[in-house]
Design a protein around this motif. Structure first.
Motif, PDB file in Angstrom:
ATOM      1  N   VAL A  78       5.457  10.947 -11.537  1.00  0.00           N
ATOM      2  CA  VAL A  78       5.862  10.292 -10.292  1.00  0.00           C
ATOM      3  C   VAL A  78       4.674  10.210  -9.340  1.00  0.00           C
ATOM      4  O   VAL A  78       4.441   9.177  -8.704  1.00  0.00           O
ATOM      5  N   PHE A  79       3.891  11.287  -9.260  1.00  0.00           N
ATOM      6  CA  PHE A  79       2.727  11.290  -8.379  1.00  0.00           C
ATOM      7  C   PHE A  79       1.718  10.229  -8.804  1.00  0.00           C
ATOM      8  O   PHE A  79       1.266   9.427  -7.983  1.00  0.00           O
ATOM      9  N   PHE A  80       1.343  10.215 -10.075  1.00  0.00           N
ATOM     10  CA  PHE A  80       0.309   9.280 -10.505  1.00  0.00           C
ATOM     11  C   PHE A  80       0.786   7.831 -10.469  1.00  0.00           C
ATOM     12  O   PHE A  80       0.027   6.941 -10.080  1.00  0.00           O
ATOM     13  N   ILE A  81       2.025   7.571 -10.840  1.00  0.00           N
ATOM     14  CA  ILE A  81       2.544   6.204 -10.778  1.00  0.00           C
ATOM     15  C   ILE A  81       2.614   5.730  -9.330  1.00  0.00           C
ATOM     16  O   ILE A  81       2.168   4.633  -8.994  1.00  0.00           O
ATOM     17  N   GLY A  82       3.153   6.564  -8.451  1.00  0.00           N
ATOM     18  CA  GLY A  82       3.243   6.191  -7.043  1.00  0.00           C
ATOM     19  C   GLY A  82       1.890   6.068  -6.387  1.00  0.00           C
ATOM     20  O   GLY A  82       1.637   5.140  -5.607  1.00  0.00           O
ATOM     21  N   TYR A  83       0.988   6.982  -6.690  1.00  0.00           N
ATOM     22  CA  TYR A  83      -0.344   6.948  -6.080  1.00  0.00           C
ATOM     23  C   TYR A  83      -1.106   5.702  -6.480  1.00  0.00           C
ATOM     24  O   TYR A  83      -1.747   5.065  -5.645  1.00  0.00           O
ATOM     25  N   PHE A  84      -1.021   5.325  -7.750  1.00  0.00           N
ATOM     26  CA  PHE A  84      -1.738   4.129  -8.187  1.00  0.00           C
ATOM     27  C   PHE A  84      -1.061   2.854  -7.698  1.00  0.00           C
ATOM     28  O   PHE A  84      -1.730   1.869  -7.433  1.00  0.00           O
ATOM     29  N   ASN A  85       0.264   2.850  -7.553  1.00  0.00           N
ATOM     30  CA  ASN A  85       0.937   1.671  -6.996  1.00  0.00           C
ATOM     31  C   ASN A  85       0.572   1.475  -5.534  1.00  0.00           C
ATOM     32  O   ASN A  85       0.355   0.349  -5.090  1.00  0.00           O
ATOM     33  N   ILE A  86       0.505   2.559  -4.771  1.00  0.00           N
ATOM     34  CA  ILE A  86       0.081   2.444  -3.378  1.00  0.00           C
ATOM     35  C   ILE A  86      -1.404   2.123  -3.318  1.00  0.00           C
ATOM     36  O   ILE A  86      -1.852   1.361  -2.469  1.00  0.00           O
ATOM     37  N   GLY A  87      -2.189   2.680  -4.237  1.00  0.00           N
ATOM     38  CA  GLY A  87      -3.626   2.411  -4.281  1.00  0.00           C
ATOM     39  C   GLY A  87      -3.949   0.966  -4.598  1.00  0.00           C
ATOM     40  O   GLY A  87      -4.966   0.436  -4.152  1.00  0.00           O
ATOM     41  N   ILE A  88      -3.093   0.296  -5.367  1.00  0.00           N
ATOM     42  CA  ILE A  88      -3.306  -1.125  -5.670  1.00  0.00           C
ATOM     43  C   ILE A  88      -3.152  -1.951  -4.404  1.00  0.00           C
ATOM     44  O   ILE A  88      -3.906  -2.887  -4.156  1.00  0.00           O
ATOM     45  N   LYS A  89      -2.204  -1.579  -3.546  1.00  0.00           N
ATOM     46  CA  LYS A  89      -2.023  -2.289  -2.283  1.00  0.00           C
ATOM     47  C   LYS A  89      -3.217  -2.087  -1.360  1.00  0.00           C
ATOM     48  O   LYS A  89      -3.479  -2.898  -0.500  1.00  0.00           O
ATOM     49  N   LYS A  90      -3.918  -0.987  -1.543  1.00  0.00           N
ATOM     50  CA  LYS A  90      -5.060  -0.665  -0.694  1.00  0.00           C
ATOM     51  C   LYS A  90      -6.172  -1.693  -0.843  1.00  0.00           C
ATOM     52  O   LYS A  90      -6.907  -1.965   0.093  1.00  0.00           O
ATOM     53  N   HIS A  91      -6.305  -2.277  -2.019  1.00  0.00           N
ATOM     54  CA  HIS A  91      -7.356  -3.247  -2.280  1.00  0.00           C
ATOM     55  C   HIS A  91      -6.830  -4.670  -2.101  1.00  0.00           C
ATOM     56  O   HIS A  91      -6.943  -5.505  -2.982  1.00  0.00           O
ATOM     57  N   SER A  92      -6.285  -4.934  -0.940  1.00  0.00           N
ATOM     58  CA  SER A  92      -5.753  -6.274  -0.692  1.00  0.00           C
ATOM     59  C   SER A  92      -6.871  -7.209  -0.238  1.00  0.00           C
ATOM     60  O   SER A  92      -8.000  -6.798   0.004  1.00  0.00           O
ATOM     61  N   LYS A  93      -6.555  -8.466  -0.123  1.00  0.00           N
ATOM     62  CA  LYS A  93      -7.543  -9.472   0.279  1.00  0.00           C
ATOM     63  C   LYS A  93      -7.826  -9.411   1.778  1.00  0.00           C
ATOM     64  O   LYS A  93      -8.814  -9.945   2.244  1.00  0.00           O
ATOM     65  N   PHE A  94      -6.946  -8.784   2.531  1.00  0.00           N
ATOM     66  CA  PHE A  94      -7.144  -8.671   3.967  1.00  0.00           C
ATOM     67  C   PHE A  94      -8.029  -7.459   4.238  1.00  0.00           C
ATOM     68  O   PHE A  94      -7.629  -6.329   3.986  1.00  0.00           O
ATOM     69  N   PRO A  95      -9.247  -7.638   4.738  1.00  0.00           N
ATOM     70  CA  PRO A  95     -10.204  -6.532   4.808  1.00  0.00           C
ATOM     71  C   PRO A  95      -9.864  -5.452   5.824  1.00  0.00           C
ATOM     72  O   PRO A  95     -10.345  -4.337   5.714  1.00  0.00           O
ATOM     73  N   LEU A  96      -9.035  -5.750   6.806  1.00  0.00           N
ATOM     74  CA  LEU A  96      -8.716  -4.748   7.827  1.00  0.00           C
ATOM     75  C   LEU A  96      -7.461  -3.958   7.503  1.00  0.00           C
ATOM     76  O   LEU A  96      -7.004  -3.166   8.319  1.00  0.00           O
ATOM     77  N   PHE A  97      -6.886  -4.176   6.352  1.00  0.00           N
ATOM     78  CA  PHE A  97      -5.668  -3.482   5.960  1.00  0.00           C
ATOM     79  C   PHE A  97      -6.012  -2.087   5.458  1.00  0.00           C
ATOM     80  O   PHE A  97      -6.708  -1.925   4.470  1.00  0.00           O
ATOM     81  N   ASP A  98      -5.559  -1.084   6.173  1.00  0.00           N
ATOM     82  CA  ASP A  98      -5.841   0.304   5.803  1.00  0.00           C
ATOM     83  C   ASP A  98      -4.517   1.007   5.523  1.00  0.00           C
ATOM     84  O   ASP A  98      -3.683   1.135   6.411  1.00  0.00           O
ATOM     85  N   ASP A  99      -4.335   1.434   4.298  1.00  0.00           N
ATOM     86  CA  ASP A  99      -3.078   2.038   3.888  1.00  0.00           C
ATOM     87  C   ASP A  99      -3.257   3.521   3.554  1.00  0.00           C
ATOM     88  O   ASP A  99      -2.495   4.070   2.777  1.00  0.00           O
ATOM     89  N   THR A 100      -4.253   4.166   4.135  1.00  0.00           N
ATOM     90  CA  THR A 100      -4.480   5.583   3.821  1.00  0.00           C
ATOM     91  C   THR A 100      -3.357   6.463   4.351  1.00  0.00           C
ATOM     92  O   THR A 100      -3.093   7.514   3.783  1.00  0.00           O
ATOM     93  N   SER A 101      -2.676   6.051   5.420  1.00  0.00           N
ATOM     94  CA  SER A 101      -1.575   6.863   5.922  1.00  0.00           C
ATOM     95  C   SER A 101      -0.418   6.879   4.931  1.00  0.00           C
ATOM     96  O   SER A 101       0.264   7.895   4.785  1.00  0.00           O
ATOM     97  N   SER A 102      -0.191   5.780   4.229  1.00  0.00           N
ATOM     98  CA  SER A 102       0.858   5.759   3.201  1.00  0.00           C
ATOM     99  C   SER A 102       0.496   6.677   2.038  1.00  0.00           C
ATOM    100  O   SER A 102       1.358   7.394   1.525  1.00  0.00           O
TER     101      SER A 102
END
Length: 130
Positions: free
Chosen positions: A71-95
């Protein structure tokens, strides 16, 4: 342990935890080795106390402890994929940090179930012995 060996030479396999203005960077192989050591300790505990423990609490602890890793690795990588979005100011480290904290609390809760199970079993054993 095999997953930790697989990630040993990978530079991208890291976990970033941001707490206020401090970043904790942990390599995934170190996390996997730590988890393997924890599971070995649980195996030793269960090996020596398997006859006296309460079966339902043992099953609950085992299921939560074994399910938390995927659950940790699947969730972490799914949230991590969102981290590399095309919008450069999008910061998802709090998630990512919030998800890691929730997983840690669930893991600690599972270990409290083990401690509770060991305590109840020890009290039952001591009462039966008298």
């Amino acid at each position: 342990m095999l997953l930790g060996i697989y990630w040993l030479n990978s530079e991208d396999a890291i976990i970033d935890i941001n707490v206020h203005d401090t970043y904790y960077v942990i390599h995934n192989s170190h996390v996997c080795i730590l988890i393997a050591i924890i599971y070995i300790m649980f195996g030793i505990i269960y090996f020596f106390t398997k006859r006296h423990l309460i079966n339902s609490l043992t099953k609950i602890h085992s299921i939560i402890t074994l399910a938390i890793i995927p659950v940790f690795f699947i969730g972490y990588f799914n949230i991590g994929i969102k981290k590399h979005s095309k919008f450069p100011l999008f910061d998802d480290t709090s998630s990512l940090t919030g998800f890691s904290i929730i997983i840690c609390f669930v893991f600690i809760f599972a270990q409290l179930i083990l401690f509770f199970n060991l305590t109840i079993s020890l009290v039952k054993f001591l009462i039966k012995r008298e």
